[in-house]
Design a protein around this motif. Structure first.
Motif, PDB file in Angstrom:
ATOM      1  N   PRO A  67       7.277  23.764  41.382  1.00  0.00           N
ATOM      2  CA  PRO A  67       5.940  24.304  41.071  1.00  0.00           C
ATOM      3  C   PRO A  67       4.862  23.233  41.014  1.00  0.00           C
ATOM      4  O   PRO A  67       3.737  23.449  41.465  1.00  0.00           O
ATOM      5  CB  PRO A  67       6.146  24.984  39.707  1.00  0.00           C
ATOM      6  N   LEU A  68       5.183  22.042  40.458  1.00  0.00           N
ATOM      7  CA  LEU A  68       4.205  20.960  40.419  1.00  0.00           C
ATOM      8  C   LEU A  68       3.901  20.437  41.819  1.00  0.00           C
ATOM      9  O   LEU A  68       2.753  20.096  42.130  1.00  0.00           O
ATOM     10  CB  LEU A  68       4.726  19.825  39.535  1.00  0.00           C
ATOM     11  N   HIS A  69       4.931  20.392  42.663  1.00  0.00           N
ATOM     12  CA  HIS A  69       4.708  19.920  44.023  1.00  0.00           C
ATOM     13  C   HIS A  69       3.861  20.902  44.830  1.00  0.00           C
ATOM     14  O   HIS A  69       2.999  20.478  45.607  1.00  0.00           O
ATOM     15  CB  HIS A  69       6.055  19.696  44.714  1.00  0.00           C
ATOM     16  N   VAL A  70       4.085  22.201  44.645  1.00  0.00           N
ATOM     17  CA  VAL A  70       3.341  23.207  45.404  1.00  0.00           C
ATOM     18  C   VAL A  70       1.855  23.119  45.099  1.00  0.00           C
ATOM     19  O   VAL A  70       1.009  23.342  45.973  1.00  0.00           O
ATOM     20  CB  VAL A  70       3.894  24.613  45.089  1.00  0.00           C
ATOM     21  N   GLU A  71       1.498  22.777  43.853  1.00  0.00           N
ATOM     22  CA  GLU A  71       0.079  22.688  43.485  1.00  0.00           C
ATOM     23  C   GLU A  71      -0.626  21.542  44.190  1.00  0.00           C
ATOM     24  O   GLU A  71      -1.830  21.607  44.443  1.00  0.00           O
ATOM     25  CB  GLU A  71      -0.047  22.511  41.975  1.00  0.00           C
ATOM     26  N   THR A  72       0.084  20.464  44.493  1.00  0.00           N
ATOM     27  CA  THR A  72      -0.536  19.289  45.115  1.00  0.00           C
ATOM     28  C   THR A  72      -0.269  19.187  46.609  1.00  0.00           C
ATOM     29  O   THR A  72      -0.948  18.432  47.296  1.00  0.00           O
ATOM     30  CB  THR A  72      -0.019  18.016  44.434  1.00  0.00           C
ATOM     31  N   LYS A  94       1.168  41.710  41.434  1.00  0.00           N
ATOM     32  CA  LYS A  94       1.792  42.962  41.033  1.00  0.00           C
ATOM     33  C   LYS A  94       1.128  43.513  39.785  1.00  0.00           C
ATOM     34  O   LYS A  94       0.880  42.778  38.827  1.00  0.00           O
ATOM     35  CB  LYS A  94       3.287  42.749  40.774  1.00  0.00           C
ATOM     36  N   PRO A  95       0.822  44.783  39.753  1.00  0.00           N
ATOM     37  CA  PRO A  95       0.202  45.368  38.570  1.00  0.00           C
ATOM     38  C   PRO A  95       1.184  45.437  37.421  1.00  0.00           C
ATOM     39  O   PRO A  95       2.393  45.372  37.597  1.00  0.00           O
ATOM     40  CB  PRO A  95      -0.194  46.775  39.044  1.00  0.00           C
ATOM     41  N   ASP A  96       0.643  45.540  36.230  1.00  0.00           N
ATOM     42  CA  ASP A  96       1.457  45.647  35.031  1.00  0.00           C
ATOM     43  C   ASP A  96       2.188  46.978  35.037  1.00  0.00           C
ATOM     44  O   ASP A  96       1.584  48.032  35.250  1.00  0.00           O
ATOM     45  CB  ASP A  96       0.562  45.521  33.795  1.00  0.00           C
ATOM     46  N   MET A  97       3.515  46.936  34.782  1.00  0.00           N
ATOM     47  CA  MET A  97       4.315  48.150  34.806  1.00  0.00           C
ATOM     48  C   MET A  97       3.942  49.109  33.690  1.00  0.00           C
ATOM     49  O   MET A  97       4.220  50.305  33.761  1.00  0.00           O
ATOM     50  CB  MET A  97       5.802  47.776  34.699  1.00  0.00           C
ATOM     51  N   TYR A 167       9.895  27.987  32.926  1.00  0.00           N
ATOM     52  CA  TYR A 167       9.862  26.873  33.867  1.00  0.00           C
ATOM     53  C   TYR A 167       8.958  27.145  35.072  1.00  0.00           C
ATOM     54  O   TYR A 167       8.980  26.398  36.041  1.00  0.00           O
ATOM     55  CB  TYR A 167      11.283  26.572  34.363  1.00  0.00           C
ATOM     56  N   GLY A 168       8.206  28.220  34.996  1.00  0.00           N
ATOM     57  CA  GLY A 168       7.322  28.542  36.112  1.00  0.00           C
ATOM     58  C   GLY A 168       8.029  29.061  37.341  1.00  0.00           C
ATOM     59  O   GLY A 168       7.456  29.085  38.432  1.00  0.00           O
ATOM     60  N   LEU A 169       9.299  29.475  37.179  1.00  0.00           N
ATOM     61  CA  LEU A 169      10.063  29.922  38.339  1.00  0.00           C
ATOM     62  C   LEU A 169       9.743  31.354  38.742  1.00  0.00           C
ATOM     63  O   LEU A 169       9.963  31.730  39.885  1.00  0.00           O
ATOM     64  CB  LEU A 169      11.563  29.814  38.042  1.00  0.00           C
ATOM     65  N   ALA A 170       9.229  32.153  37.796  1.00  0.00           N
ATOM     66  CA  ALA A 170       8.926  33.544  38.125  1.00  0.00           C
ATOM     67  C   ALA A 170       7.833  33.629  39.187  1.00  0.00           C
ATOM     68  O   ALA A 170       7.948  34.377  40.163  1.00  0.00           O
ATOM     69  CB  ALA A 170       8.525  34.307  36.863  1.00  0.00           C
ATOM     70  N   ASP A 171       6.760  32.865  39.001  1.00  0.00           N
ATOM     71  CA  ASP A 171       5.679  32.863  39.998  1.00  0.00           C
ATOM     72  C   ASP A 171       6.156  32.260  41.315  1.00  0.00           C
ATOM     73  O   ASP A 171       5.762  32.707  42.395  1.00  0.00           O
ATOM     74  CB  ASP A 171       4.480  32.078  39.465  1.00  0.00           C
ATOM     75  N   LEU A 172       7.007  31.245  41.210  1.00  0.00           N
ATOM     76  CA  LEU A 172       7.521  30.619  42.427  1.00  0.00           C
ATOM     77  C   LEU A 172       8.395  31.581  43.227  1.00  0.00           C
ATOM     78  O   LEU A 172       8.314  31.644  44.460  1.00  0.00           O
ATOM     79  CB  LEU A 172       8.325  29.375  42.046  1.00  0.00           C
ATOM     80  N   MET A 173       9.227  32.358  42.528  1.00  0.00           N
ATOM     81  CA  MET A 173      10.078  33.334  43.197  1.00  0.00           C
ATOM     82  C   MET A 173       9.258  34.450  43.815  1.00  0.00           C
ATOM     83  O   MET A 173       9.580  34.968  44.882  1.00  0.00           O
ATOM     84  CB  MET A 173      11.081  33.908  42.206  1.00  0.00           C
TER      85      MET A 173
END
Length: 331
Positions: A67-72, A94-97, A167-173
């Protein structure tokens, strides 16, 4: 100051000096300066960590630092490109369920997803809500049962999602689902072919050089020819069904599964034990034919070699045993 031992600093020594990790230890190099630069992505320190490839620079990074690498990381060498709605890789948020409601298949009322599970477990219990079990309502009842089973997993998936967000993996996935999918889904089911079925068959031969071993080797040759014939005569448009004999359905008859194991460890340890029965006359007395016995729980098949001297006899006995032995009983 913590003085080193003869063998240098150890983990136990540093843990004791820091009072079980509660204290702070400062490292003061004597002749050199500590390198505070980030480790390269191909460092051996990351060898045992799960990795994924960056879409921009096509470099594999550990998931913790991706995630840190993707930002830069820039998409191109000239200038970063803005993602628009027309970009095929763009994913709308995605909208809130909680803003949606789901219809209960029994009573037809709308409920939020977090309340539908509790409602589905009680819907239809009262006399007023009772629905007779007729063919008209079979689909609704089946849908309610499936829905209830799925909703039981929502709390577990919610906890998993919260853990990934730490760990910020949800947005990455969500952004790179095609890259992260192999990390959670090991693969797809692949039907077993004749070569795989014969390769996992491990015969228990008699004493080497004996007459019984020669007969058993001949029976294994019949088995290999039989599987190759099944594969050659199989028609793809027909497909597999309980009465259709193919290498995959033959394996399913022996083990309970007709596909190649997905996980590598299961594939390595997957085998079928082939045993040989030379004493069927003593067991059953005078008889014309007897059939193989299959134990799917232990992946074992026991072949009556007396009735499988030729390939024609082997083929006839196995085909009859397959079609007559689909249930849990002995033919």
């Amino acid at each position: 100051m913590v003085s080193p031992e003869d063998s240098g600093y150890t983990g136990l020594m540093l843990k004791t000096a820091s009072v079980g990790g509660k204290g702070v230890l400062y490292i003061a190099p004597i002749q050199e300066e500590l390198n505070t630069q980030p480790l390269p992505p191909d460092s051996t320190s990351f060898s045992s960590m799960p990795k994924a490839m960056c879409h921009s620079c096509h470099t594999s990074y550990p998931l913790q630092i991706l995630p840190l690498h993707v930002e830069t990381c820039k998409i191109s060498d000239t200038s970063p490109q803005e993602i628009s709605d027309e970009d095929p890789d763009y994913r709308h948020p995605k909208p809130d369920m909680e803003d949606f409601e789901t219809v209960c298949p029994i009573c037809g009322q709308n409920f939020p997803p977090n309340e539908l599970e509790a409602h589905a477990s009680q819907c239809g219990e009262s006399k007023a809500d009772f629905i007779p079990s007729t063919s008209k309502h079979k689909m609704s009842i089946s849908s309610a049962v499936v829905l209830h089973a799925i909703l039981r997993l929502l709390p577990l998936l919610s906890q998993l999602h919260e853990g990934l967000k730490l760990y910020g993996l949800a947005d990455l996935m969500s952004q790179y689902s095609n890259i992260c999918q192999p990390l959670f889904v090991p693969g797809v089911e692949v039907k077993a072919d004749a070569d795989f079925v014969f390769a996992v068959c491990h015969p228990e031969f008699s004493e080497k050089g004996s007459n019984q071993e020669q007969v058993e080797v001949s029976v294994m040759n019949h088995l290999q020819d039989f599987l190759q014939e099944l594969e050659a005569c199989e028609h793809p448009e027909v497909g597999d069904y309980p009465g259709h004999l193919s290498p995959s359905t033959f394996l399913q008859w022996l083990t309970g599964q007709g596909h190649i194991p997905v996980l590598p460890e299961e594939k390595i340890n997957f085998r079928v034990c082939v045993q040989f029965n030379h004493t069927c006359n003593i067991q059953y007395g005078v008889h014309t034919v007897c059939y193989p016995t299959v134990a799917a729980c232990s992946n074992t098949i026991r072949l009556p070699v007396k009735h499988m001297q030729t390939y024609t006899e082997f083929k006839q006995v196995v085909i009859e045993a397959f079609h007559l032995g689909q249930a849990f009983h002995q033919v």
